[in-house]
Structure formats: C-alpha cells, structure tokens
Design a protein around this motif. Structure first.
Motif, PDB file in Angstrom:
ATOM      1  N   GLN A  11       0.825  -1.211   0.000  1.00  0.00           N
ATOM      2  CA  GLN A  11       0.000   0.000   0.000  1.00  0.00           C
ATOM      3  C   GLN A  11       0.861   1.264   0.000  1.00  0.00           C
ATOM      4  N   PRO A  16      -1.870   6.558  -3.275  1.00  0.00           N
ATOM      5  CA  PRO A  16      -3.314   6.772  -3.463  1.00  0.00           C
ATOM      6  C   PRO A  16      -3.826   6.351  -4.840  1.00  0.00           C
ATOM      7  N   ARG A  17      -3.070   5.535  -5.554  1.00  0.00           N
ATOM      8  CA  ARG A  17      -3.451   5.152  -6.916  1.00  0.00           C
ATOM      9  C   ARG A  17      -4.460   4.008  -6.911  1.00  0.00           C
ATOM     10  N   ALA A  21      -8.623   7.342  -9.668  1.00  0.00           N
ATOM     11  CA  ALA A  21      -7.739   8.447  -9.273  1.00  0.00           C
ATOM     12  C   ALA A  21      -7.004   8.982 -10.493  1.00  0.00           C
ATOM     13  N   TYR A  23      -3.397  11.137 -11.190  1.00  0.00           N
ATOM     14  CA  TYR A  23      -2.182  11.666 -10.586  1.00  0.00           C
ATOM     15  C   TYR A  23      -1.244  12.141 -11.677  1.00  0.00           C
ATOM     16  N   TRP A  73       5.125   5.023  -5.533  1.00  0.00           N
ATOM     17  CA  TRP A  73       4.676   6.390  -5.294  1.00  0.00           C
ATOM     18  C   TRP A  73       5.800   7.148  -4.598  1.00  0.00           C
ATOM     19  N   LEU A  79      -1.335  13.806  -6.381  1.00  0.00           N
ATOM     20  CA  LEU A  79      -2.709  13.420  -6.655  1.00  0.00           C
ATOM     21  C   LEU A  79      -3.492  14.630  -7.148  1.00  0.00           C
ATOM     22  N   PRO A  82      -8.684  12.190  -6.249  1.00  0.00           N
ATOM     23  CA  PRO A  82      -8.676  10.887  -5.575  1.00  0.00           C
ATOM     24  C   PRO A  82      -9.642   9.916  -6.255  1.00  0.00           C
ATOM     25  N   ALA A  86     -13.807   4.112  -2.495  1.00  0.00           N
ATOM     26  CA  ALA A  86     -12.848   3.117  -2.019  1.00  0.00           C
ATOM     27  C   ALA A  86     -13.317   1.769  -2.542  1.00  0.00           C
TER      28      ALA A  86
END
Length: 91
Positions: A11, A16-17, A21, A23, A73, A79, A82, A86
């Motif tokens: 993780q 946050p990929r 999302a 980025y 990352w 980012l 987001p 989830a």
C-alpha cells in the motif's frame, strides 16, 4: 550490529493510486484504470518480478492507450483527483 530496513508495504508503494484516481508526475498525467495486487499477474503485465501493478492511461494524450506501471509512489507524484470510491484491489 546492523539493522535490516523493513520492506515498504504494498500500500505504501502504490500510494493513493486506486481506480478512478488521477495523478501526475514529470512523465505525464495519468488516470488509474485498475490496480493489480496478484503478484503473478503483476509480473506478467510488467514482464519482471512484481508484487503489484497499476494500469493507467495518460490523459494528456488524446490517443493514450492503457499500459501497466510498477513504479512506487514518490514525492515527485501528486494526486489531482482521488479515487471516486474506495474499492477492493483487483486480484
């Protein structure tokens, strides 16, 4: 006595990929289409040993085709949007 540094978690490497999302970094601006956390599937996509892979599309290119990346990352990534919700990673 030397200590062995612990390996970053999957993780932490992914950041946050998550799917949905967007980025950016010096290579472009990318929308995350899928997250692959099955090591065998990730290795096949990246053609190297891997614990995970992210399938992205460069949104700055009108003809941008999806491709797999396995870069971790870093502070060079940021980012823009987001993930919308989830979700569980694809296996």
């Amino acid at each position: 006595m030397h200590s062995i540094a612990s390996r970053p978690s999957v993780q932490d490497e992914i950041g946050p990929r998550l799917p949905g999302a967007i980025y950016a970094n010096t290579d472009g601006r990318f929308e995350v289409l899928a997250l692959i956390t099955n090591p065998a599937e990730a290795a096949q996509l990246l053609r190297r040993a891997a614990r995970w892979a992210v399938i992205v599309r460069d949104t700055l290119r009108p003809d941008g085709q999806p491709f797999a990346v396995g870069s971790v990352w870093t502070t060079s990534d940021y980012l823009i949007r987001p993930a919308r919700t989830a979700c569980a990673p694809a296996a």
